[in-house]
Design a protein around this motif. Sequence first.
Motif, PDB file in Angstrom:
ATOM      1  N   UNK A 140       8.416 -63.489 -95.933  1.00  0.00           N
ATOM      2  CA  UNK A 140       8.518 -63.871 -94.659  1.00  0.00           C
ATOM      3  C   UNK A 140       9.737 -61.684 -95.375  1.00  0.00           C
ATOM      4  N   UNK A 141       9.510 -61.367 -94.165  1.00  0.00           N
ATOM      5  CA  UNK A 141      10.895 -60.384 -93.674  1.00  0.00           C
ATOM      6  C   UNK A 141      12.202 -60.982 -93.715  1.00  0.00           C
ATOM      7  N   UNK A 142      12.576 -62.337 -93.600  1.00  0.00           N
ATOM      8  CA  UNK A 142      13.572 -62.949 -92.822  1.00  0.00           C
ATOM      9  C   UNK A 142      14.356 -63.165 -94.126  1.00  0.00           C
ATOM     10  N   UNK A 143      13.066 -63.814 -95.308  1.00  0.00           N
ATOM     11  CA  UNK A 143      13.723 -64.239 -95.994  1.00  0.00           C
ATOM     12  C   UNK A 143      14.735 -63.273 -97.403  1.00  0.00           C
ATOM     13  N   UNK A 144      13.841 -61.669 -96.769  1.00  0.00           N
ATOM     14  CA  UNK A 144      13.979 -61.368 -97.859  1.00  0.00           C
ATOM     15  C   UNK A 144      15.600 -60.381 -97.138  1.00  0.00           C
ATOM     16  N   UNK A 155      10.585 -55.909-100.734  1.00  0.00           N
ATOM     17  CA  UNK A 155      11.124 -55.297 -99.339  1.00  0.00           C
ATOM     18  C   UNK A 155      10.064 -53.691 -99.471  1.00  0.00           C
ATOM     19  N   UNK A 156      10.503 -53.031-100.487  1.00  0.00           N
ATOM     20  CA  UNK A 156       9.363 -51.847-100.332  1.00  0.00           C
ATOM     21  C   UNK A 156       8.211 -52.221 -99.877  1.00  0.00           C
ATOM     22  N   UNK A 157       6.862 -53.664-100.606  1.00  0.00           N
ATOM     23  CA  UNK A 157       6.054 -53.378-100.529  1.00  0.00           C
ATOM     24  C   UNK A 157       6.182 -54.529 -98.770  1.00  0.00           C
ATOM     25  N   UNK A 158       6.845 -54.459 -98.517  1.00  0.00           N
ATOM     26  CA  UNK A 158       7.081 -55.469 -97.068  1.00  0.00           C
ATOM     27  C   UNK A 158       6.708 -54.092 -95.935  1.00  0.00           C
TER      28      UNK A 158
END
Length: 391
Positions: free
Chosen positions: A108-112, A142-145
């Motif tokens: 998930x975003x917060x972890x990244x 992150x690119x995938x996100x």
Amino acid sequence: MPLPDDDHTGSRIREQRRLARLTQRELADRIPYSLSLLNQVECGARPATPGFVAAVAHALRVDSSKLTGPPAVTALPADRLLALVAPIREALDCFDLGPNPDLADSRPEPVLVTEADALCQQVRATHLRAAAKALPALIVELTHLVWTAPSTAGWRALSSAYRTAHDVALKLDHPDLARVALDRMGWAAGQASDPCIEAVQRYKRATLWRSATSTPLITSGQALLAGQTSREALAVTGQLHLGLATVAAKAEDATAVESHLAAAREMADRVGGEAADVHWLSFGRVNVRLHELGTAIVLNDFDRALGQARSIKLPASTLTSRRARYLVDRALAEMEAGSAKTSLRYLAEARKVAPEQTRHLPGTRATIRGLVHMSRRAPDSLGGMALWVGM
């Protein structure tokens, strides 16, 4: 004492001879050539023939490449370095390929976001290999996100990861890859619509390869922040002035150097304390003082540099990377003042604090070379330091 400005086979023979703790007479006794010829080759008055180089290399027990050309400064063997750098290059190449079908279960975003900050801190602590190993996977995720669930936080984290890739590539002596990382950082910063990040990216571009575009790049970054008075904007603006001071020092414009340092001091006073949490910078009064030292060295004003170096007291919270840079600058200034033992002590301390970074800093090699030229017979500790950096 000024650094030697010669860089030819003879000067390298002299360096290796002194590192071997031999006089010219002692080396001449080991080769089938006269002392007079050796002296003329070392001072550059006569060229070194292939046979002469081969004889000297054999006598000194070094590879002839150490005498005929500048040695590589890369700290790692080529295969190990490639193993670190190649995955970063591949991760940078996936920026425009859209969602990654193999990442359905991406974190998930917060972890990244948290990991992006952690890797930045690793580089600032000079843990380059650990950061280099973890970086490719983070960039891919992150690119995938940002392709599947774009957000300002995601784009900022990707910008941070690209900035970290730039720092790692530069410290591992891959400036071309560092430039690619900066291009990616600019792309992500534009998507985040964050003028401070865009300004930092232009600053990094300007200081990567100083050229005619360096000043316009930094001033364009300042224009992005014109009229902004937030602590974040003040810190970035101050850092841009430090960048302009460095560029001006390279151009030998002492007046412009002082003008930009004065502006940076004003920004530091307005920021108050060290802004260590602003876009991977650590701007403040300490950083300004370190740039005062650095620009004095670039301007070859070593009397001023030595006074500044001896007056700086780094707080315990100083970043490891910044502490190492100060120690190398201090070693260079002490060497120029003729204090060989003190210089070598600060160089050894820098190596202990941040070995990976210290090995790659240009000031390290310049200091060792100057110390070798100061020494009739290089002490074992200096010989070990020269061997460590590949001289």
